[in-house]
Design an enzyme around this catalytic site. Structure first.
Site, mmCIF file in Angstrom:
data_model
loop_
_atom_site.group_PDB
_atom_site.id
_atom_site.type_symbol
_atom_site.label_atom_id
_atom_site.label_comp_id
_atom_site.label_asym_id
_atom_site.label_seq_id
_atom_site.Cartn_x
_atom_site.Cartn_y
_atom_site.Cartn_z
ATOM 1 C CG ASP A 161 12.549 39.038 42.288
ATOM 2 O OD1 ASP A 161 12.346 37.739 43.175
ATOM 3 O OD2 ASP A 161 14.133 39.335 42.325
ATOM 4 C CE LYS A 202 15.928 42.455 43.279
ATOM 5 N NZ LYS A 202 15.794 41.593 42.100
ATOM 6 C CE LYS A 259 17.582 38.624 43.679
ATOM 7 N NZ LYS A 259 16.447 38.359 42.746
#
EC number: 4.1.2.4
Length: 212
Positions: free
Chosen positions: A90, A151, A176
């Site tokens: 991430d 995300k 996400k």
């Protein structure tokens, strides 16, 4: 969606600055019990990998939480995480470069990290501090760099995932949703808006509040 499918779409998360090894192993145990993935600090990836089952997905963060590290540092961190046994990354973008209009630099950095390992990269764009135009630009950069997902947020700024933001982001890549998702109702709203993954420190509560 059944409970097993829901759990598999949750990254059960512990990323606070005081996170201990014991905290991480507890999150891994929760994930094992409920069938979730985990997202943890990079310094504990090897510990988590040793503790977890072979099929447990372990994500870690790169450039967290503000994205201000040099690209070369982020690349090295990605390579280190891969060597330690991470399954996903991430990555926090250089938010200031995005807001300054240097979109090419943002794309180049995402591509550099994406190319450094075979691991899928989820690009954190930090929606709470972006205008809609900047959100579009960030998602376009992630898509151009062949990232796996975008995300919403780190959880380190005010605000989190919102239905409008997830809907916008899903025009570009799988999403996400992270930040403020604490119940199954919250998660369901994100899925309905286009999210495919949830990041939350309350993963157990989300699964527990699910009623088939």
């Amino acid at each position: 969606m059944d409970r097993e499918t829901l759990a598999a779409r949750i990254d059960h998360t512990v990323l606070g600055p005081t996170t201990t090894r014991a905290d991480v192993l507890s999150v891994v145990d929760d994930a094992e019990a409920h069938g979730m993935n985990v997202c943890i600090p990079p310094c504990y990836v090897a510990d988590a990998r040793d503790h977890a089952s072979a099929d447990r997905t372990i994500a870690t963060v790169i450039g967290f939480p503000h994205g201000t590290q040099a690209t070369s540092v982020k690349v090295a961190a990605a390579e280190h995480a891969h060597a330690d046994g991470a399954d996903e990354l991430d990555l926090v973008i250089p938010i200031g470069r995005l807001k300054g209009g240097d979109h090419e630099a943002v794309t180049a950095e995402i591509a550099a990290v994406n190319d450094a390992t075979p691991l899928p990269v989820k690009v954190i764009i930090e929606t709470p501090v972006l205008t809609d135009a900047e959100k579009h630009a960030a998602c376009e950069a992630a898509a151009d760099a062949d990232a796996a997902m975008v995300k919403t947020a780190t959880g380190f700024t005010d605000g989190g995932a919102t239905v409008p933001d997830v809907s916008l982001m899903s025009e570009y890549l799988p999403v996400k949703a992270s930040g403020g998702v604490g119940t199954y109702a919250d998660a369901a709203a994100m899925f309905d808006a286009g999210a495919v993954r949830i990041g939350a420190s309350s993963g157990v509560d989300i699964v527990a509040s699910f009623a088939e």
